[in-house]
Scaffold this motif. Structure first.
Motif, PDB file in Angstrom:
ATOM      1  N   VAL A  80       0.836  -1.201   0.000  1.00 50.93           N
ATOM      2  CA  VAL A  80       0.000   0.000   0.000  1.00 50.93           C
ATOM      3  C   VAL A  80       0.867   1.246   0.000  1.00 50.93           C
ATOM      4  CG1 VAL A  80      -1.755   1.330   1.251  1.00 50.93           C
ATOM      5  CG2 VAL A  80      -1.867  -1.169   1.240  1.00 50.93           C
ATOM      6  N   THR A  81       0.539   2.176  -0.886  1.00 50.56           N
ATOM      7  CA  THR A  81       1.078   3.530  -0.815  1.00 50.56           C
ATOM      8  C   THR A  81      -0.029   4.421  -0.259  1.00 50.56           C
ATOM      9  OG1 THR A  81       2.550   3.196  -2.707  1.00 50.56           O
ATOM     10  CG2 THR A  81       2.058   5.475  -2.081  1.00 50.56           C
ATOM     11  N   ALA A  82       0.208   5.023   0.887  1.00 44.57           N
ATOM     12  CA  ALA A  82      -0.778   5.868   1.550  1.00 44.57           C
ATOM     13  C   ALA A  82      -0.421   7.326   1.309  1.00 44.57           C
ATOM     14  CB  ALA A  82      -0.817   5.573   3.047  1.00 44.57           C
ATOM     15  N   VAL A  83      -1.321   8.052   0.666  1.00 43.56           N
ATOM     16  CA  VAL A  83      -1.109   9.462   0.349  1.00 43.56           C
ATOM     17  C   VAL A  83      -2.073  10.313   1.167  1.00 43.56           C
ATOM     18  CG1 VAL A  83      -1.385  11.221  -1.446  1.00 43.56           C
ATOM     19  CG2 VAL A  83      -0.214   9.070  -1.969  1.00 43.56           C
ATOM     20  N   ASP A  84      -1.540  11.329   1.802  1.00 43.93           N
ATOM     21  CA  ASP A  84      -2.396  12.271   2.532  1.00 43.93           C
ATOM     22  C   ASP A  84      -1.673  13.609   2.610  1.00 43.93           C
ATOM     23  OD1 ASP A  84      -5.022  11.729   4.529  1.00 43.93           O
ATOM     24  OD2 ASP A  84      -3.910  13.573   4.933  1.00 43.93           O
ATOM     25  N   LEU A  85      -2.456  14.679   2.615  1.00 43.10           N
ATOM     26  CA  LEU A  85      -1.882  16.015   2.714  1.00 43.10           C
ATOM     27  C   LEU A  85      -1.435  16.330   4.137  1.00 43.10           C
ATOM     28  CD1 LEU A  85      -1.320  18.481   0.915  1.00 43.10           C
ATOM     29  CD2 LEU A  85      -3.602  19.335   1.488  1.00 43.10           C
ATOM     30  N   SER A  86      -1.958  15.592   5.109  1.00 44.27           N
ATOM     31  CA  SER A  86      -1.646  15.837   6.514  1.00 44.27           C
ATOM     32  C   SER A  86      -0.528  14.924   6.992  1.00 44.27           C
ATOM     33  CB  SER A  86      -2.897  15.619   7.381  1.00 44.27           C
ATOM     34  OG  SER A  86      -2.553  15.625   8.758  1.00 44.27           O
ATOM     35  N   ALA A  87       0.614  15.511   7.299  1.00 45.45           N
ATOM     36  CA  ALA A  87       1.717  14.736   7.866  1.00 45.45           C
ATOM     37  C   ALA A  87       1.342  14.190   9.236  1.00 45.45           C
ATOM     38  CB  ALA A  87       2.969  15.603   7.969  1.00 45.45           C
ATOM     39  N   ASP A  88       0.491  14.909   9.966  1.00 48.56           N
ATOM     40  CA  ASP A  88       0.057  14.450  11.289  1.00 48.56           C
ATOM     41  C   ASP A  88      -0.742  13.157  11.173  1.00 48.56           C
ATOM     42  OD1 ASP A  88       1.218  16.586  12.686  1.00 48.56           O
ATOM     43  OD2 ASP A  88      -0.515  17.856  12.295  1.00 48.56           O
ATOM     44  N   MET A  89      -1.621  13.081  10.178  1.00 50.26           N
ATOM     45  CA  MET A  89      -2.395  11.864   9.969  1.00 50.26           C
ATOM     46  C   MET A  89      -1.484  10.691   9.606  1.00 50.26           C
ATOM     47  SD  MET A  89      -5.675  11.871  10.429  1.00 50.26           S
ATOM     48  CE  MET A  89      -7.162  12.868  10.463  1.00 50.26           C
ATOM     49  N   LEU A  90      -0.586  10.901   8.668  1.00 46.47           N
ATOM     50  CA  LEU A  90       0.297   9.817   8.240  1.00 46.47           C
ATOM     51  C   LEU A  90       1.244   9.386   9.365  1.00 46.47           C
ATOM     52  CD1 LEU A  90       1.208  10.813   4.576  1.00 46.47           C
ATOM     53  CD2 LEU A  90      -0.441   9.111   5.367  1.00 46.47           C
ATOM     54  N   SER A  91       1.605  10.311  10.228  1.00 49.33           N
ATOM     55  CA  SER A  91       2.446   9.953  11.368  1.00 49.33           C
ATOM     56  C   SER A  91       1.726   8.966  12.278  1.00 49.33           C
ATOM     57  CB  SER A  91       2.831  11.213  12.153  1.00 49.33           C
ATOM     58  OG  SER A  91       3.580  10.884  13.309  1.00 49.33           O
ATOM     59  N   ARG A  92       0.428   9.149  12.444  1.00 50.56           N
ATOM     60  CA  ARG A  92      -0.353   8.213  13.254  1.00 50.56           C
ATOM     61  C   ARG A  92      -0.416   6.843  12.575  1.00 50.56           C
ATOM     62  NH1 ARG A  92      -2.768  10.953  17.306  1.00 50.56           N
ATOM     63  NH2 ARG A  92      -4.140   9.196  17.787  1.00 50.56           N
ATOM     64  N   LEU A  93      -0.540   6.841  11.265  1.00 47.09           N
ATOM     65  CA  LEU A  93      -0.547   5.588  10.514  1.00 47.09           C
ATOM     66  C   LEU A  93       0.785   4.865  10.656  1.00 47.09           C
ATOM     67  CD1 LEU A  93      -1.348   3.484   8.415  1.00 47.09           C
ATOM     68  CD2 LEU A  93      -1.039   5.211   6.628  1.00 47.09           C
ATOM     69  N   GLU A  94       1.869   5.577  10.438  1.00 46.33           N
ATOM     70  CA  GLU A  94       3.192   4.952  10.532  1.00 46.33           C
ATOM     71  C   GLU A  94       3.451   4.417  11.932  1.00 46.33           C
ATOM     72  OE1 GLU A  94       6.010   7.127   7.297  1.00 46.33           O
ATOM     73  OE2 GLU A  94       5.388   8.359   8.993  1.00 46.33           O
TER      74      GLU A  94
END
Length: 269
Positions: A80-94
């Motif tokens: 999966v490549t997860a794309v989001d404009l919010s680094a805060d959101m992706l940080s929670r995912l990672e």
């Protein structure tokens, strides 16, 4: 209406002589709150997993947020490549699946991303397409065309008829939201704007409304769309007339999934 704040919330702020601290729903404190509200929601998950099995390749998850769809996909062995404009959101995912080699997180705009590969499945879940206006949706469709593999599937979700009706009225409600310190009561306020084509949404903790206090108001602006609008746009943008079907959703929710692919003349564009 104060930018980003509904008239109802503005009136309550004035009643308490309180100062608003406006925060985007998907950034900072908003990202943590959004995860508390929707992180455990299993809507669409079964259908997306089935699409991934049928597509049989890598998945591009646009507006991936904190990984409500990406995490179960990765745990089932899908790249999966997860794309989001919010680094805060992706940080929670990672943080949830740290170091998993099947996950790539990319901070990018779903309207104008540029990646190095094509994908057998591209998804936009959680009705996130409503974050985009008509011009932005056209740009996003173009980016999807550039990244969808031949024979690949493009799938997105939108509110169905019954849920969509609730998204077309100005209203205020109170919800109990679980948090690290226990359940808290939040005011949810929705105001319809722009002649019914968009809605402004606010969340604010009820306990913060105290005289001369500061109230954090989490805000988002969303477009009012339905499946018929998106079907017409997808065909105009070079996709096949989508198959539209309901997905399993939480009690009281009505969500439909639109599944499409590139028309023949656009496959090698």
């Amino acid at each position: 209406m104060t930018v980003g704040i509904t008239e109802s919330v503005a009136a309550q702020l004035a009643e308490f002589n309180a100062v608003p601290r406006v925060q985007d729903l998907y950034e900072g404190d908003g990202a943590a709150f959004y995860d508390r509200v929707v992180g455990s929601d299993r809507s669409e998950v079964r259908e997306v997993l089935a699409l991934a099995r049928r597509a049989g390749g890598a998945v591009l998850d646009l507006a991936a947020g904190s990984g409500r769809l990406a995490i179960p996909l990765v745990r089932c062995g899908t790249r999966v490549t997860a794309v989001d404009l919010s680094a805060d959101m992706l940080s929670r995912l990672e943080g949830e699946i740290a170091g998993n080699p099947l996950l790539d997180c990319v901070v990018a705009d779903m309207r104008s991303f540029a990646l190095e590969r094509r994908y057998e499945l591209i998804i936009i879940g959680a009705t996130s397409i409503t974050l985009l206006d008509a011009k932005d949706r056209i740009a996003m469709y173009a980016s999807v065309r550039e990244h969808l593999a031949e024979g690949g599937i493009f799938a997105l979700t939108i509110a169905g008829t019954s849920s969509g009706a609730h998204l077309r009225v100005t209203e205020d409600q109170r919800f109990t939201v679980d948090g690290p310190d226990g359940a808290e009561e939040y005011l949810y306020s929705q105001q319809i704007v722009d002649d019914g084509t968009a809605r402004v949404v606010n969340w604010a903790r009820a306990a913060d409304f105290v005289r001369n206090g500061t109230v954090t108001v989490l805000t988002s602006r969303l477009r009012v769309l339905d499946a018929d609008i998106l079907r017409a746009e997808l065909v105009q943008a070079g996709f096949t007339d989508p198959r539209v079907y309901p997905v399993r959703a939480s009690a009281g929710s009505d969500i439909v999934l639109l599944e499409t692919s590139l028309r023949g003349e656009h496959r090698s564009a």
